[in-house]
Design an enzyme around this catalytic site. Structure first.
Site, PDB file in Angstrom:
ATOM      1  N   MET A  12     -13.440  -4.053  -6.988  1.00 51.39           N
ATOM      2  CA  MET A  12     -13.948  -5.264  -7.431  1.00 51.39           C
ATOM      3  C   MET A  12     -12.910  -5.644  -8.756  1.00 51.39           C
ATOM      4  O   MET A  12     -12.590  -4.836  -9.598  1.00 51.39           O
ATOM      5  CB  MET A  12     -15.429  -5.102  -8.322  1.00 51.39           C
ATOM      6  CG  MET A  12     -15.893  -6.722  -8.590  1.00 51.39           C
ATOM      7  SD  MET A  12     -15.934  -7.905  -7.533  1.00 51.39           S
ATOM      8  CE  MET A  12     -17.157  -7.485  -6.549  1.00 51.39           C
ATOM      9  N   ALA A  42      -9.209  -3.767   1.127  1.00 45.29           N
ATOM     10  CA  ALA A  42      -9.869  -4.782   1.709  1.00 45.29           C
ATOM     11  C   ALA A  42      -8.876  -6.137   1.688  1.00 45.29           C
ATOM     12  O   ALA A  42      -9.098  -6.805   2.641  1.00 45.29           O
ATOM     13  CB  ALA A  42     -10.909  -5.072   0.533  1.00 45.29           C
ATOM     14  N   ASN A  43      -8.023  -6.369   0.488  1.00 45.36           N
ATOM     15  CA  ASN A  43      -7.259  -7.455   0.564  1.00 45.36           C
ATOM     16  C   ASN A  43      -6.339  -7.350   1.910  1.00 45.36           C
ATOM     17  O   ASN A  43      -6.207  -8.420   2.483  1.00 45.36           O
ATOM     18  CB  ASN A  43      -5.977  -7.300  -0.578  1.00 45.36           C
ATOM     19  CG  ASN A  43      -6.946  -7.538  -2.004  1.00 45.36           C
ATOM     20  OD1 ASN A  43      -8.089  -7.771  -1.976  1.00 45.36           O
ATOM     21  ND2 ASN A  43      -6.018  -7.010  -3.182  1.00 45.36           N
ATOM     22  N   GLU A 139      -4.858   4.125  -2.245  1.00 46.36           N
ATOM     23  CA  GLU A 139      -5.710   4.121  -3.115  1.00 46.36           C
ATOM     24  C   GLU A 139      -6.843   4.841  -2.777  1.00 46.36           C
ATOM     25  O   GLU A 139      -8.042   4.753  -3.189  1.00 46.36           O
ATOM     26  CB  GLU A 139      -6.025   2.487  -3.223  1.00 46.36           C
ATOM     27  CG  GLU A 139      -5.348   1.740  -4.599  1.00 46.36           C
ATOM     28  CD  GLU A 139      -5.881   0.455  -4.565  1.00 46.36           C
ATOM     29  OE1 GLU A 139      -5.145  -0.324  -5.733  1.00 46.36           O
ATOM     30  OE2 GLU A 139      -6.414   0.026  -4.097  1.00 46.36           O
ATOM     31  N   GLY A 215      12.690 -11.934  -1.971  1.00 49.73           N
ATOM     32  CA  GLY A 215      12.244 -11.938  -0.402  1.00 49.73           C
ATOM     33  C   GLY A 215      12.189 -10.322   0.171  1.00 49.73           C
ATOM     34  O   GLY A 215      11.479  -9.560  -0.629  1.00 49.73           O
ATOM     35  N   ASP A 242      -0.058  -7.320  -0.473  1.00 56.16           N
ATOM     36  CA  ASP A 242      -1.075  -7.151   0.555  1.00 56.16           C
ATOM     37  C   ASP A 242      -1.247  -8.067   1.487  1.00 56.16           C
ATOM     38  O   ASP A 242      -1.545  -7.936   2.622  1.00 56.16           O
ATOM     39  CB  ASP A 242      -2.522  -7.038  -0.329  1.00 56.16           C
ATOM     40  CG  ASP A 242      -2.629  -5.813  -1.304  1.00 56.16           C
ATOM     41  OD1 ASP A 242      -2.091  -4.720  -1.092  1.00 56.16           O
ATOM     42  OD2 ASP A 242      -3.516  -6.268  -2.184  1.00 56.16           O
TER      43      ASP A 242
HETATM   44  O1  RIB Z   1      -2.719  -5.147  -4.810  1.00 54.64           O
HETATM   45  C1  RIB Z   1      -3.892  -5.940  -5.645  1.00 54.64           C
HETATM   46  C2  RIB Z   1      -4.840  -5.081  -5.775  1.00 54.64           C
HETATM   47  O2  RIB Z   1      -4.588  -3.848  -6.287  1.00 54.64           O
HETATM   48  C3  RIB Z   1      -6.008  -5.557  -6.488  1.00 54.64           C
HETATM   49  O3  RIB Z   1      -7.014  -6.392  -5.730  1.00 54.64           O
HETATM   50  C4  RIB Z   1      -6.725  -4.392  -7.228  1.00 54.64           C
HETATM   51  O4  RIB Z   1      -7.959  -4.079  -6.635  1.00 54.64           O
HETATM   52  C5  RIB Z   1      -5.713  -3.408  -6.835  1.00 54.64           C
HETATM   53  O5  RIB Z   1      -6.289  -2.575  -6.010  1.00 54.64           O
END
Ligand code: RIB
Length: 289
Positions: A12, A42-43, A139, A215, A242
């Site tokens: 979050m 998630a992104n 992560e 770029g 992401d």
């Molecule tokens: O890359 C951006 C993301 O890095 C964010 O959404 C944050 O949660 C971290 O994981």
């Protein structure tokens, strides 16, 4: 439509915007605060799904309201969450994000993301093997990343590693990955401070280096190719990397060439930075057309 499985983090994001980034020991008055679903895993899943890929997420959230919010959001974004485990031992991952001076700084508290282990992967091995491409970031525990890459390599499933946040990668991991997408800072850390072009030559059609507003670069087997970024008004750079990875994967699994996929992903990332938030800024296919 290609199938993408993302193995990664769910956070979050607590996003503070300010005209000025506070220095150590300083307090500044900010402008806005937003709670936005995030996490690099998630992104990337949301980016791929919004751009048309059939997307699945393997990860962990806590048994709490942030976990519920994150899962609902993923489902709303048409990401399949049946392989996301709800754990009691730790809260959902959190990110404290400061957006100021056209850039962001982030502190991540991994929480449930660090509850990911080999058992979670074993439970979802069939899903992994059914993927056209698997996406990983850093992560979650490195031993889980290495385990997933081993499974993918043994079973000839294409795997893309986005080595963020920056951490050293074992040589064997680099060899087994199909694609690796570091930014320049991550590249230097992984490849002992070698120059970007020197490393690119060693890993043609594998290493795709993102350089922010300058770029993207990769080596196509003959020469180094440079795709410039699109000029846009930057609101928030969070999630640009992401978006690039999710879009790159979505384009590759639908059959684009590396060149086509890089151009497409670059365009998607440029779109994201024109809006606040990582996922909230990501484009759909129609936006890019
Ligand atoms: O890359 C951006 C993301 O890095 C964010 O959404 C944050 O949660 C971290 O994981």
């Amino acid at each position: 439509m290609g199938k993408i499985v993302v193995v990664g983090s769910i956070n979050m994001d607590m996003v503070f915007t300010s005209d000025k980034r506070p220095k150590a020991g300083e307090t500044v008055i900010g402008n806005t605060f937003s709670l936005i679903p995030g996490g690099k895993g998630a992104n990337q899943a949301v980016a791929a799904s919004k751009l048309g890929a059939d997307t699945y997420m393997i990860g962990c959230v806590g048994n709490d309201s942030n976990g519920e919010f994150s899962l609902k959001n993923l489902r709303d974004m048409k990401v399949n969450t049946r392989a996301v485990k709800i754990v009691d031992k730790a809260p959902t991952g959190l990110a404290n994000i400061i957006v100021a001076d056209n850039d962001n700084s982030i502190i991540v508290i991994p929480g449930a993301n660090f509850e990911m282990d080999k058992d979670v992967i074993k439970e979802n091995k069939a899903l992994l093997l059914s993927a056209d491409m698997v996406l990983l970031q850093l992560e979650i525990p490195m031993e889980v990343v290495e385990y997933v890459v081993d499974i993918c390599a043994e079973n000839k499933v294409r795997v893309l590693i986005n080595p963020a946040p920056a951490a050293p990668l074992k040589k064997s991991l680099i060899e087994k990955a199909t694609y690796i997408t570091p930014n320049e800072h991550e590249l230097r850390l992984i490849f002992d401070n070698q120059e970007t072009d020197a490393v690119l030559k060693q890993y043609p059609n594998k290493l795709i280096v993102t350089m922010g507003s300058r770029g993207v670069k990769y080596h196509d087997g003959n020469e180094i190719r440079e795709v410039p970024s699109n000029k846009v008004d930057v609101v928030d750079t969070t999630g640009a990397g992401d978006t690039f990875c999710g879009a790159l994967a979505a384009a590759l699994v639908r059959g684009d060439s590396i060149e086509g996929a890089v151009i497409f992903a670059n365009k998607a990332a440029s779109f994201t930075v024109t809006r606040l938030g990582a996922q909230s800024g990501m484009p759909e296919l129609a936006d890019l057309l």
